[in-house]
Motif scaffolding. Structure first.
Motif, PDB file in Angstrom:
ATOM      1  N   GLY A 132      80.013  10.336  18.175  1.00 29.21           N
ATOM      2  CA  GLY A 132      78.651   9.849  18.097  1.00 29.21           C
ATOM      3  C   GLY A 132      77.565  10.844  18.436  1.00 29.21           C
ATOM      4  O   GLY A 132      77.732  11.740  19.253  1.00 29.21           O
ATOM      5  N   THR A 135      71.542   8.734  20.804  1.00 28.80           N
ATOM      6  CA  THR A 135      70.309   8.135  20.298  1.00 28.80           C
ATOM      7  C   THR A 135      69.383   7.670  21.422  1.00 28.80           C
ATOM      8  O   THR A 135      68.201   7.452  21.197  1.00 28.80           O
ATOM      9  CB  THR A 135      70.613   6.933  19.385  1.00 28.80           C
ATOM     10  OG1 THR A 135      71.378   5.960  20.127  1.00 28.80           O
ATOM     11  CG2 THR A 135      71.401   7.367  18.163  1.00 28.80           C
ATOM     12  N   GLN A 164      73.362   3.801  10.046  1.00 30.14           N
ATOM     13  CA  GLN A 164      74.252   3.590  11.183  1.00 30.14           C
ATOM     14  C   GLN A 164      75.572   2.989  10.730  1.00 30.14           C
ATOM     15  O   GLN A 164      75.615   2.069   9.921  1.00 30.14           O
ATOM     16  CB  GLN A 164      73.595   2.646  12.186  1.00 30.14           C
ATOM     17  CG  GLN A 164      74.514   2.253  13.339  1.00 30.14           C
ATOM     18  CD  GLN A 164      73.920   1.181  14.231  1.00 30.14           C
ATOM     19  OE1 GLN A 164      72.710   1.144  14.441  1.00 30.14           O
ATOM     20  NE2 GLN A 164      74.759   0.304  14.757  1.00 30.14           N
ATOM     21  N   LYS A 166      78.562   2.936  13.372  1.00 33.76           N
ATOM     22  CA  LYS A 166      79.019   2.318  14.617  1.00 33.76           C
ATOM     23  C   LYS A 166      78.064   2.701  15.742  1.00 33.76           C
ATOM     24  O   LYS A 166      77.457   3.779  15.718  1.00 33.76           O
ATOM     25  CB  LYS A 166      80.439   2.776  14.967  1.00 33.76           C
ATOM     26  CG  LYS A 166      81.487   2.451  13.904  1.00 33.76           C
ATOM     27  CD  LYS A 166      82.869   2.918  14.329  1.00 33.76           C
ATOM     28  CE  LYS A 166      83.888   2.688  13.225  1.00 33.76           C
ATOM     29  NZ  LYS A 166      83.713   3.640  12.109  1.00 33.76           N
ATOM     30  N   GLU A 167      77.961   1.824  16.728  1.00 35.41           N
ATOM     31  CA  GLU A 167      77.133   2.112  17.896  1.00 35.41           C
ATOM     32  C   GLU A 167      77.971   2.001  19.152  1.00 35.41           C
ATOM     33  O   GLU A 167      78.828   1.120  19.275  1.00 35.41           O
ATOM     34  CB  GLU A 167      75.943   1.157  17.985  1.00 35.41           C
ATOM     35  CG  GLU A 167      75.007   1.505  19.141  1.00 35.41           C
ATOM     36  CD  GLU A 167      73.681   0.762  19.087  1.00 35.41           C
ATOM     37  OE1 GLU A 167      72.780   1.128  19.864  1.00 35.41           O
ATOM     38  OE2 GLU A 167      73.555  -0.172  18.274  1.00 35.41           O
ATOM     39  N   TYR A 168      77.727   2.921  20.072  1.00 39.42           N
ATOM     40  CA  TYR A 168      78.450   2.970  21.342  1.00 39.42           C
ATOM     41  C   TYR A 168      77.438   2.926  22.476  1.00 39.42           C
ATOM     42  O   TYR A 168      76.333   3.436  22.355  1.00 39.42           O
ATOM     43  CB  TYR A 168      79.263   4.267  21.454  1.00 39.42           C
ATOM     44  CG  TYR A 168      80.320   4.442  20.392  1.00 39.42           C
ATOM     45  CD1 TYR A 168      81.666   4.194  20.651  1.00 39.42           C
ATOM     46  CD2 TYR A 168      79.968   4.878  19.105  1.00 39.42           C
ATOM     47  CE1 TYR A 168      82.630   4.371  19.676  1.00 39.42           C
ATOM     48  CE2 TYR A 168      80.937   5.049  18.121  1.00 39.42           C
ATOM     49  CZ  TYR A 168      82.264   4.791  18.414  1.00 39.42           C
ATOM     50  OH  TYR A 168      83.220   4.964  17.445  1.00 39.42           O
ATOM     51  N   GLN A 169      77.843   2.328  23.577  1.00 40.30           N
ATOM     52  CA  GLN A 169      77.006   2.327  24.757  1.00 40.30           C
ATOM     53  C   GLN A 169      77.736   3.000  25.911  1.00 40.30           C
ATOM     54  O   GLN A 169      78.958   2.946  26.001  1.00 40.30           O
ATOM     55  CB  GLN A 169      76.595   0.906  25.141  1.00 40.30           C
ATOM     56  CG  GLN A 169      77.761  -0.047  25.402  1.00 40.30           C
ATOM     57  CD  GLN A 169      77.288  -1.419  25.836  1.00 40.30           C
ATOM     58  OE1 GLN A 169      77.544  -1.865  26.951  1.00 40.30           O
ATOM     59  NE2 GLN A 169      76.601  -2.108  24.934  1.00 40.30           N
ATOM     60  N   GLU A 344      80.014  -1.098  20.611  1.00 34.08           N
ATOM     61  CA  GLU A 344      79.236  -2.317  20.813  1.00 34.08           C
ATOM     62  C   GLU A 344      80.061  -3.549  20.449  1.00 34.08           C
ATOM     63  O   GLU A 344      79.913  -4.599  21.061  1.00 34.08           O
ATOM     64  CB  GLU A 344      77.961  -2.266  19.957  1.00 34.08           C
ATOM     65  CG  GLU A 344      76.883  -1.346  20.495  1.00 34.08           C
ATOM     66  CD  GLU A 344      76.072  -1.977  21.616  1.00 34.08           C
ATOM     67  OE1 GLU A 344      76.215  -3.189  21.856  1.00 34.08           O
ATOM     68  OE2 GLU A 344      75.291  -1.255  22.251  1.00 34.08           O
ATOM     69  N   ARG A 363      72.993   5.544  24.642  1.00 31.90           N
ATOM     70  CA  ARG A 363      73.585   4.976  23.430  1.00 31.90           C
ATOM     71  C   ARG A 363      73.825   6.120  22.459  1.00 31.90           C
ATOM     72  O   ARG A 363      73.120   7.119  22.468  1.00 31.90           O
ATOM     73  CB  ARG A 363      72.669   3.926  22.788  1.00 31.90           C
ATOM     74  CG  ARG A 363      72.519   2.665  23.619  1.00 31.90           C
ATOM     75  CD  ARG A 363      71.687   1.609  22.898  1.00 31.90           C
ATOM     76  NE  ARG A 363      71.416   0.471  23.747  1.00 31.90           N
ATOM     77  CZ  ARG A 363      72.234  -0.570  23.907  1.00 31.90           C
ATOM     78  NH1 ARG A 363      73.365  -0.606  23.230  1.00 31.90           N
ATOM     79  NH2 ARG A 363      71.903  -1.559  24.713  1.00 31.90           N
ATOM     80  N   ARG A 364      74.814   5.934  21.622  1.00 31.91           N
ATOM     81  CA  ARG A 364      75.107   6.918  20.584  1.00 31.91           C
ATOM     82  C   ARG A 364      75.619   6.186  19.361  1.00 31.91           C
ATOM     83  O   ARG A 364      76.128   5.062  19.448  1.00 31.91           O
ATOM     84  CB  ARG A 364      76.079   7.992  21.080  1.00 31.91           C
ATOM     85  CG  ARG A 364      77.405   7.514  21.590  1.00 31.91           C
ATOM     86  CD  ARG A 364      78.257   8.660  22.141  1.00 31.91           C
ATOM     87  NE  ARG A 364      77.663   9.289  23.300  1.00 31.91           N
ATOM     88  CZ  ARG A 364      77.254  10.564  23.325  1.00 31.91           C
ATOM     89  NH1 ARG A 364      77.392  11.321  22.251  1.00 31.91           N
ATOM     90  NH2 ARG A 364      76.744  11.084  24.417  1.00 31.91           N
ATOM     91  N   LYS A 365      75.484   6.823  18.224  1.00 29.71           N
ATOM     92  CA  LYS A 365      75.872   6.203  16.963  1.00 29.71           C
ATOM     93  C   LYS A 365      76.611   7.209  16.081  1.00 29.71           C
ATOM     94  O   LYS A 365      76.387   8.414  16.186  1.00 29.71           O
ATOM     95  CB  LYS A 365      74.643   5.699  16.193  1.00 29.71           C
ATOM     96  CG  LYS A 365      73.861   4.600  16.889  1.00 29.71           C
ATOM     97  CD  LYS A 365      72.626   4.207  16.082  1.00 29.71           C
ATOM     98  CE  LYS A 365      71.819   3.128  16.807  1.00 29.71           C
ATOM     99  NZ  LYS A 365      70.604   2.740  16.037  1.00 29.71           N
TER     100      LYS A 365
END
Length: 372
Positions: A132, A135, A164, A166-169, A344, A363-365
């Motif tokens: 990712g 962001t 986008q 996938k999104e990660y936290q 997410e 956060r990252r994507k």
């Protein structure tokens, strides 16, 4: 004019690995890798990932100066799971959208040559690699298991028509938020009801015989995630050597059933971020010292992996793990706990942490684009 050159020699590979050192020079947030370790990742003779994947590395030049880099990856295990994508990772660039465009065009070209449908990145070879583009949280120090990037990376991706995927936290909570009463009683009930027991270690050599079981359970417990790529038998030995020696044996916890089958595991790592900044890519002469000091005196820890046998999910098994970690980490005076990037969509994992009042601080994507 932007020109691309494929990395073919050891000298060129070193330039590929060292480019971010110049790009992020002076940044208090970027965490450099160990140069020799990073080069070893791309050694096709020693890294077993190349039994199932191909990677082409490229450097971008402008006025005879390196201005960007990219690794274009095709993982054959993706194709087996109908993920018809070309991956790109190890992506870095100056703030020039023409450089980003040239690098992504190379990924597009290689993907089309292999009859793939779309590109996705930044991602590595597998779920154990970095993932990712950042962001949110640019003003927080990175870690040894994440990439750092400037905000303009995302602006470039979006301007070039990427969306986008996938999104990660990433979350953080102070150790003082850990209230043992939340899991101590459940820990005892679950152990008694299902005949489970925790397994702890003080020596790396004692945990090694269980690591294959851990990777098997990792494959099983993470298989439903959209980002999943299986860890093969050959890769297990490589990851043992690459990761386990970095980790305090006390920081790896297993839960076993009455038949000595592993039903849950967790891996916590000391934060090596500041130590790696001091090492600045080199183990010698002082890099080892900084890393060993961080390993012994860590006040910040990262919860790297946690997995549960599917039939034991939602049955309180993680209470056993957290109880063991509380007993281990409290005497060490740990101050902060970090959760490394979580999808997410991984709601089961988010539920595990609900009692710790964690703050999402990064956060990252990953971004995708259909090949044209």
């Amino acid at each position: 004019m932007i020109t691309l050159k494929e990395v073919l020699t050891k000298k060129e590979l070193k330039a590929f690995v060292k480019f971010p050192f110049e790009l992020y020079k002076g940044s208090p947030y970027w965490v450099p890798p160990i140069i020799s370790e990073e080069m070893e990742v791309f050694n096709k003779e020693t890294n077993p990932v190349f039994m199932d994947a191909d990677a082409n590395l490229f450097l971008a030049f402008k006025n005879n100066k390196i201005v960007g880099r990219i690794a274009v990856i095709i993982n054959k295990l993706d194709l087996k799971q109908s993920h018809n994508k070309v991956r790109f990772g190890w992506f870095d660039t100056i703030d020039d959208i023409e450089v980003t465009k040239a690098l992504l065009n190379k990924a597009n070209h290689i993907g089309k040559q292999n009859n793939l449908e779309y590109m996705e990145g930044p991602i590595g070879f597998s779920n154990l690699d970095k993932v990712g583009a950042l962001t949110e949280g640019y003003d927080h120090i990175g870690s040894m298991v994440t990439w750092y990037n400037y905000p303009y990376y995302v602006e470039h991706f979006l301007s070039l028509g990427m969306v986008q995927e996938k999104e990660y936290q990433e979350n953080i909570f102070p150790f003082s938020n850990v209230k043992p009463e939340h899991f101590y009683r459940i820990n005892n009930l679950v152990k008694k009801r299902y005949g489970l027991r925790p397994l702890n270690f003080t020596k790396t050599k004692d945990l090694m015989p269980y690591v294959d079981q851990m990777f098997d359970l990792f494959n099983k417990s993470y298989s439903e995630l959209s980002s999943f790529v299986e860890i093969t038998e050959v890769q297990k030995a490589y990851f043992k050597k690459k990761f386990i020696s970095f980790i305090n044996p006390e920081f790896i916890k297993f839960v076993m059933d009455e038949d000595d089958n592993m039903v849950a595991f967790a891996v916590v790592m000391p934060s090596f971020a500041e130590a790696l900044q001091k090492a600045n890519g080199k183990l010698f002469p002082f890099g080892f010292y900084h890393l060993l000091k961080a390993k012994k005196e860590c006040k910040t820890v990262s919860f790297y992996l946690i997995g549960v046998e599917p039939k034991y999910k939602n049955k309180g098994v993680t209470a056993i793990i957290f109880n063991e970690y509380y007993e281990t980490l409290k005497p060490m005076g740990v101050i902060n706990c970090i959760r490394t990037p979580e999808l997410e969509e991984n709601f089961a994992s988010h539920q595990i942490w609900k009692h710790f009042d964690a703050t999402t601080y990064k956060r990252r994507k990953t971004f995708r684009k259909n090949l044209v």
